[in-house]
Design a protein around this motif. Structure first.
Motif: not given
Length: 70
Positions: A35-62
């Motif tokens: 389903d296209l809607g499910v795929l788009r939701e998965m893409r959004k979640e995976l993009q967030a995971e990739v972005a979180a992996e690439s961000e610095s963890h220094l002051f990440g939740n500040t």
């Protein structure tokens, strides 16, 4: 399989759905893609995971707040 690889597969699946339709039939054989809607939701979640992996963890939740006039 890494998150980036999963994201690449989801993007490929989205391209196939957009290019070839959600489902099709040839004789007695029928193919239904994800389903296209499910795929788009998965893409959004995976993009967030990739972005979180690439961000610095220094002051990440500040958060920063400025209070004036105290």
């Amino acid at each position: 399989m890494t998150v980036s690889e999963k994201l690449e597969e989801v993007n490929t699946a989205i391209t196939k759905v957009l290019g070839g339709g959600q489902s099709y039939q040839m004789g007695s054989r029928k193919l239904t893609r994800a389903d296209l809607g499910v795929l788009r939701e998965m893409r959004k979640e995976l993009q967030a995971e990739v972005a979180a992996e690439s961000e610095s963890h220094l002051f990440g939740n500040t958060s920063v707040a400025y209070f004036e006039g105290r």
